[in-house]
Write an enzyme that holds these catalytic residues in place. Structure first.
Site, PDB file in Angstrom:
ATOM      1  N   ASP A  35      -0.672   7.341  -7.506  1.00 29.23           N
ATOM      2  CA  ASP A  35       0.768   6.610  -7.313  1.00 29.23           C
ATOM      3  C   ASP A  35       1.921   7.125  -7.942  1.00 29.23           C
ATOM      4  O   ASP A  35       3.024   7.011  -7.340  1.00 29.23           O
ATOM      5  CB  ASP A  35       0.062   4.584  -7.187  1.00 29.23           C
ATOM      6  CG  ASP A  35      -0.052   4.317  -6.035  1.00 29.23           C
ATOM      7  OD1 ASP A  35      -1.672   5.231  -5.166  1.00 29.23           O
ATOM      8  OD2 ASP A  35      -0.441   3.472  -6.187  1.00 29.23           O
ATOM      9  N   GLY A  47       0.828  -1.192   0.235  1.00 29.37           N
ATOM     10  CA  GLY A  47       0.483  -0.249   0.492  1.00 29.37           C
ATOM     11  C   GLY A  47       1.306   1.421  -0.242  1.00 29.37           C
ATOM     12  O   GLY A  47       0.434   2.900  -0.208  1.00 29.37           O
ATOM     13  N   LEU A  48       2.403   0.929  -0.466  1.00 28.39           N
ATOM     14  CA  LEU A  48       2.603   2.004  -0.119  1.00 28.39           C
ATOM     15  C   LEU A  48       3.601   2.567  -1.891  1.00 28.39           C
ATOM     16  O   LEU A  48       4.514   3.642  -2.297  1.00 28.39           O
ATOM     17  CB  LEU A  48       4.551   2.219   1.032  1.00 28.39           C
ATOM     18  CG  LEU A  48       3.889   2.021   2.477  1.00 28.39           C
ATOM     19  CD1 LEU A  48       4.341   1.716   2.913  1.00 28.39           C
ATOM     20  CD2 LEU A  48       3.003   3.416   3.072  1.00 28.39           C
ATOM     21  N   GLY A  49       3.246   2.355  -2.669  1.00 30.65           N
ATOM     22  CA  GLY A  49       3.093   2.367  -4.190  1.00 30.65           C
ATOM     23  C   GLY A  49       4.921   2.028  -4.824  1.00 30.65           C
ATOM     24  O   GLY A  49       5.210   2.589  -5.555  1.00 30.65           O
ATOM     25  N   ALA A  83       3.938   1.241  -8.148  1.00 33.11           N
ATOM     26  CA  ALA A  83       4.496   2.986  -9.630  1.00 33.11           C
ATOM     27  C   ALA A  83       5.464   2.978  -9.267  1.00 33.11           C
ATOM     28  O   ALA A  83       6.393   3.850 -10.016  1.00 33.11           O
ATOM     29  CB  ALA A  83       3.520   3.860  -8.475  1.00 33.11           C
TER      30      ALA A  83
HETATM   31  C1  MEV Z   1      -3.890   3.081  -4.808  1.00 21.96           C
HETATM   32  O1  MEV Z   1      -2.487   3.483  -3.269  1.00 21.96           O
HETATM   33  C2  MEV Z   1      -4.839   4.119  -4.372  1.00 21.96           C
HETATM   34  C3  MEV Z   1      -6.544   3.457  -4.949  1.00 21.96           C
HETATM   35  O2  MEV Z   1      -6.626   5.095  -4.703  1.00 21.96           O
HETATM   36  C4  MEV Z   1      -6.440   3.494  -6.660  1.00 21.96           C
HETATM   37  C5  MEV Z   1      -6.325   4.425  -6.809  1.00 21.96           C
HETATM   38  O3  MEV Z   1      -6.159   5.878  -6.873  1.00 21.96           O
HETATM   39  O4  MEV Z   1      -5.273   3.979  -8.794  1.00 21.96           O
HETATM   40  C6  MEV Z   1      -6.781   2.960  -3.886  1.00 21.96           C
END
Ligand code: MEV
Length: 315
Positions: free
Chosen positions: A148, A101-103, A106
């Site tokens: 991201d 969840g920390l990108g 990306a």
């Molecule tokens: C993921 O880091 C963020 C979300 O909002 C997906 C997106 O914005 O593409 C969950």
């Protein structure tokens, strides 16, 4: 010719979403910031007939627009977006937890795009690197908002909409954040699709939550610009409630949030896709962050702290 082959290089930041994840997919704005952890990449040119390839964690994947491997298709998309680049070998590495969840993906995409553009002799260009990395992300995540890749490229604190892209905001008082890892991983694609499915069944409820998150984000931007950390913390707590209502939280994320609040956090929430990954907690200062980290570590969670200011971190 003698000497080492020329190398192109690129770096990019990991990110935290301060408020507004998921809602940003539906067009409302979100707030994000780069963090100190990130990704680096190096590129070298190959012979004209050799296939481009990327190496990550010792594994080599060949660019193949029609192949079965997402990473091969993503690399082909990255190298093609906005103008095909010559055959090259890219070696990428990241110190971000994968699927946390920390990108991480990306950041690898932006670092790889920067290295690829560098070795191809193109001038550094954030927008072009973001476009290439977004093409890479689309293969993994289907419908990314682009937040991201913007965070990975910019490294600063910004407000973001799908339509308008990133707009940097002034951080009046540095934000001290504790980041706790739930130890669970989740796929962004699956979590984004989960919200879309919930919206098919409960459209009014989901749309009300999305609009509510949009309002929290607007107030949070004002709080960051005014240095009102107490208000920002409360807005993060409210955002967490709405995210939980969208079925994005887990028991471990809830435990991380309540441990943080119990240790004096000004606010706490999941960050990013949810369903696992990380929680963030806003601390009043370094000592407060240390207390939150100690509470999390005491319960067996991996945790670290980071600071969000106005300076550009990694570019
Ligand atoms: C993921 O880091 C963020 C979300 O909002 C997906 C997106 O914005 O593409 C969950």
């Amino acid at each position: 010719m003698s000497g080492e082959a020329r190398r192109g290089s690129g770096r990019a930041s990991g990110k935290v979403i301060l408020l507004g994840e998921h809602a940003v997919v539906y067009g409302v704005s979100a707030l994000a910031a780069g963090i100190d952890l990130g990704a680096t990449a190096e590129a070298t040119l190959l012979g004209r007939d050799e296939p481009s390839a990327i190496e990550m964690g010792g594994e080599r994947v060949i660019a193949d627009a029609r192949g079965d491997d997402d990473r091969g298709r993503a690399l082909a998309a990255l190298l093609d977006e906005g103008g095909a680049l010559p055959p090259m070998r890219i070696v990428a590495s990241s110190n971000l937890p994968p699927a946390g969840g920390l990108g991480s993906s990306a950041a690898i995409g932006v670092a790889a795009a920067r290295a690829a553009m560098d070795i191809a002799g193109l001038a550094p260009d954030d927008e072009a690197a973001i476009a290439r990395a977004t093409a890479w992300e689309r293969v993994f995540h289907g419908n990314p908002s682009g937040i991201d890749t913007a965070a990975a490229a910019l490294g600063t604190c910004f407000r973001f909409t799908r339509e308008g892209g990133p707009a940097p905001i002034g951080v009046a008082k540095e934000l001290v954040l504790a980041i706790g890892m739930s130890g669970q991983t989740a796929s962004t694609k699956v979590m984004v699709e989960g919200v879309a499915k919930l919206r098919e069944r409960k459209r009014e409820m989901v749309d009300r939550s999305i609009a509510g998150i949009g309002a929290l984000v607007s107030n949070a931007a004002l709080a960051i610009e005014a240095g009102d950390l107490a208000a920002l913390g409360k807005l993060m707590d409210l955002n967490q409630m709405l995210l939980a209502g969208l079925m994005l939280s887990t028991e471990k994320l809830e435990e991380l949030c309540s441990l943080a609040r119990g240790a004096g956090a000004l606010g706490a929430k999941l960050t990013g896709k949810g369903g696992g990954g990380a929680a963030i907690a806003l601390a009043a200062d370094d000592e407060a962050a240390a207390r939150i980290l100690a509470a999390w570590r005491g319960a067996g969670y991996e945790a670290f702290s980071t600071k969000v200011g106005t300076r550009t971190r990694i570019s």
